[in-house]
Motif scaffolding. Sequence first.
Motif, mmCIF file in Angstrom:
data_model
loop_
_atom_site.group_PDB
_atom_site.id
_atom_site.type_symbol
_atom_site.label_atom_id
_atom_site.label_comp_id
_atom_site.label_asym_id
_atom_site.label_seq_id
_atom_site.Cartn_x
_atom_site.Cartn_y
_atom_site.Cartn_z
ATOM 1 N N ASP A 70 0.851 -1.188 0.000
ATOM 2 C CA ASP A 70 0.000 0.000 0.000
ATOM 3 C C ASP A 70 0.885 1.235 0.000
ATOM 4 O O ASP A 70 1.837 1.339 0.772
ATOM 5 C CB ASP A 70 -0.911 0.015 1.230
ATOM 6 C CG ASP A 70 -1.966 -1.083 1.174
ATOM 7 O OD1 ASP A 70 -2.504 -1.306 0.080
ATOM 8 O OD2 ASP A 70 -2.227 -1.714 2.210
ATOM 9 N N LYS A 71 0.604 2.161 -0.896
ATOM 10 C CA LYS A 71 1.383 3.391 -0.995
ATOM 11 C C LYS A 71 0.467 4.595 -0.855
ATOM 12 O O LYS A 71 -0.676 4.580 -1.306
ATOM 13 C CB LYS A 71 2.088 3.458 -2.358
ATOM 14 C CG LYS A 71 3.063 2.320 -2.630
ATOM 15 C CD LYS A 71 4.413 2.583 -2.001
ATOM 16 C CE LYS A 71 5.424 1.539 -2.446
ATOM 17 N NZ LYS A 71 6.764 1.779 -1.874
ATOM 18 N N HIS A 72 1.002 5.645 -0.223
ATOM 19 C CA HIS A 72 0.237 6.880 -0.138
ATOM 20 C C HIS A 72 0.120 7.491 -1.536
ATOM 21 O O HIS A 72 1.098 7.536 -2.274
ATOM 22 C CB HIS A 72 0.932 7.872 0.801
ATOM 23 C CG HIS A 72 0.940 7.429 2.226
ATOM 24 N ND1 HIS A 72 -0.212 7.286 2.966
ATOM 25 C CD2 HIS A 72 1.958 7.085 3.044
ATOM 26 C CE1 HIS A 72 0.090 6.881 4.194
ATOM 27 N NE2 HIS A 72 1.404 6.747 4.265
ATOM 28 N N PRO A 73 -1.065 7.930 -1.893
ATOM 29 C CA PRO A 73 -1.238 8.511 -3.228
ATOM 30 C C PRO A 73 -0.350 9.735 -3.405
ATOM 31 O O PRO A 73 -0.046 10.448 -2.458
ATOM 32 C CB PRO A 73 -2.734 8.872 -3.266
ATOM 33 C CG PRO A 73 -3.190 8.852 -1.851
ATOM 34 C CD PRO A 73 -2.295 7.929 -1.112
ATOM 35 N N SER A 74 0.093 9.932 -4.624
ATOM 36 C CA SER A 74 0.966 11.054 -4.953
ATOM 37 C C SER A 74 0.349 11.844 -6.098
ATOM 38 O O SER A 74 -0.353 11.288 -6.946
ATOM 39 C CB SER A 74 2.349 10.545 -5.362
ATOM 40 O OG SER A 74 3.098 11.550 -5.999
ATOM 41 N N GLU A 75 0.622 13.132 -6.111
ATOM 42 C CA GLU A 75 0.076 13.994 -7.159
ATOM 43 C C GLU A 75 0.617 13.590 -8.534
ATOM 44 O O GLU A 75 -0.076 13.691 -9.543
ATOM 45 C CB GLU A 75 0.452 15.449 -6.861
ATOM 46 C CG GLU A 75 -0.090 16.440 -7.874
ATOM 47 C CD GLU A 75 0.359 17.858 -7.581
ATOM 48 O OE1 GLU A 75 0.279 18.693 -8.490
ATOM 49 O OE2 GLU A 75 0.792 18.115 -6.441
ATOM 50 N N LYS A 76 1.880 13.095 -8.569
ATOM 51 C CA LYS A 76 2.530 12.835 -9.845
ATOM 52 C C LYS A 76 2.684 11.347 -10.170
ATOM 53 O O LYS A 76 3.115 10.996 -11.257
ATOM 54 C CB LYS A 76 3.912 13.496 -9.851
ATOM 55 C CG LYS A 76 3.840 15.008 -9.719
ATOM 56 C CD LYS A 76 5.224 15.621 -9.717
ATOM 57 C CE LYS A 76 5.134 17.141 -9.614
ATOM 58 N NZ LYS A 76 6.465 17.786 -9.574
ATOM 59 N N ILE A 77 2.351 10.485 -9.208
ATOM 60 C CA ILE A 77 2.520 9.046 -9.423
ATOM 61 C C ILE A 77 1.236 8.316 -9.041
ATOM 62 O O ILE A 77 0.660 8.558 -7.980
ATOM 63 C CB ILE A 77 3.679 8.475 -8.575
ATOM 64 C CG1 ILE A 77 4.977 9.235 -8.858
ATOM 65 C CG2 ILE A 77 3.864 6.992 -8.858
ATOM 66 C CD1 ILE A 77 6.106 8.855 -7.917
ATOM 67 N N THR A 78 0.809 7.410 -9.910
ATOM 68 C CA THR A 78 -0.294 6.508 -9.597
ATOM 69 C C THR A 78 0.292 5.166 -9.189
ATOM 70 O O THR A 78 1.142 4.609 -9.895
ATOM 71 C CB THR A 78 -1.213 6.310 -10.814
ATOM 72 O OG1 THR A 78 -1.736 7.578 -11.224
ATOM 73 C CG2 THR A 78 -2.360 5.369 -10.492
ATOM 74 N N PHE A 79 -0.127 4.652 -8.033
ATOM 75 C CA PHE A 79 0.327 3.348 -7.570
ATOM 76 C C PHE A 79 -0.774 2.322 -7.775
ATOM 77 O O PHE A 79 -1.929 2.554 -7.396
ATOM 78 C CB PHE A 79 0.706 3.400 -6.081
ATOM 79 C CG PHE A 79 1.904 4.267 -5.786
ATOM 80 C CD1 PHE A 79 3.193 3.790 -5.979
ATOM 81 C CD2 PHE A 79 1.734 5.561 -5.322
ATOM 82 C CE1 PHE A 79 4.293 4.590 -5.713
ATOM 83 C CE2 PHE A 79 2.823 6.373 -5.044
ATOM 84 C CZ PHE A 79 4.111 5.884 -5.245
#
Length: 301
Positions: free
Chosen positions: A34-43
């Motif tokens: 699980d990754k924290h969402p990022s403005e520039k990256i979709t996980f």
Amino acid sequence: MRIVIAGGSGFIGQKLTQFLINKGHEIVILTRKDKHPSEKITFIKWLVEGASPEQEIKSADVFINLAGVSINDGRWTQKHQKQIYESRMKATDELIRMIKALSEKPSVLINASAIGIYPASVKKIYTEKSLEKANDFLGKTVSDWENKAEQVKSLSIRTAMMRFGVVLGNEGGALPLMVLPYKLFAGGTVGSGEQWVSWVHVTDVVRSIAFAIENDKINGPVNVTAPSPSRMKDFGKTIGSVLHRPHWLPVPAFAMKLALGQKSALVLEGQHVIPKVLLDQGFEFKFPSLHKALEDLLTSK
């Protein structure tokens, strides 16, 4: 472009991700955690029960496969060798399955590989046209990995096998361990010193991947090594020179084999590899010389 990266959280993957973001690309990273969402990256989750990453991806211009257990971590026990091999096969199988499931296929797959596919030699010079293949653990792993990735060619997808040399960086790879003895004033020639080190600065690794994405003439094997490989004895002397430390205490081959087991082949054996494809296509290395590369990594603030 929309670029999907498997292995984006690794040593090379992190730097590549940032480089591509800076270039304005949209990045999708496949992850088991699980990754924290990022403005520039979709996980997007993959390789876990119930995951169907292709349904979330929907379409992508480029797939990059850097996934696999690191060869630099731990001793090469039978268990660890199995993890190194199977992690690469499993990840590549899943990527191929995903690509086949997409209605809109990517135009290119960039697949990690390694110069370990070439047999160790102090005399031979290898380019991408060299057909000899090593029959040891690393040679077999790399060969099987490339053969598996090439299956996407049947889908008319351009495929570049980026055969990484000894990647130099401060956050991972072989350099921190190679430099440590010099920092302790105990550096010296490892083994015979005649073995080749076909090295490359991690910045040029990242730049070469971006170059391969953009250059549709690049297809098949690509040696990702600086154009000036070094003998191990000269490599060590250059570390000493850059750090202003002595190069005096030899490390005999038997000591390395005792300490590292089969993994000692990474430093006791080597290949003289030339990046002919990149050079022929006009790629310009930012760090073509070892001294310049080590100065950047070991003395830059």
